[in-house]
Scaffold this motif. Structure first.
Motif: not given
Length: 94
Positions: A33-38, A49-50, A54-56, A83-84
């Motif tokens: 979700l972080l990758v998708a949101g960013i 890539h950012l 961050i997710a990694l 996650g929220g």
């Protein structure tokens, strides 16, 4: 060892394994979700890539927090809260 003590130990071990599995799955979902949101903006591959970096970095941290909290299920609730926030980030960026 008494049978009651063996049963209690077995139950605690099952709970630890279940908590570790849930922490891993929840942390992976939050990282996705972080990758998708960013990456939801229009800036191109730089944001993707950012988000991946961050997710990694955040994935093992979230697994440790989710599994290693002292109080019962506190870590899982913290990871679910992240996650929220990630869902909110994605909704806000869209």
């Amino acid at each position: 060892m008494a049978p009651d003590r063996l049963a209690r130990t077995a139950r605690l071990n099952r709970n630890r394994v279940a908590c570790a599995v849930v922490a891993c799955l929840l942390a992976y979902g939050v990282a996705r979700l972080l990758v998708a949101g960013i990456a939801a903006g229009t800036a191109g591959t730089d944001r993707v890539h950012l988000g991946q970096m961050i997710a990694l970095f955040g994935l093992p941290v979230m697994v440790v927090v989710g599994f290693g909290a002292w109080k019962r299920h506190t870590g899982l609730l913290l990871v679910a809260g992240c996650g929220g926030l990630a869902v909110g980030l994605r909704l806000f960026a869209a």
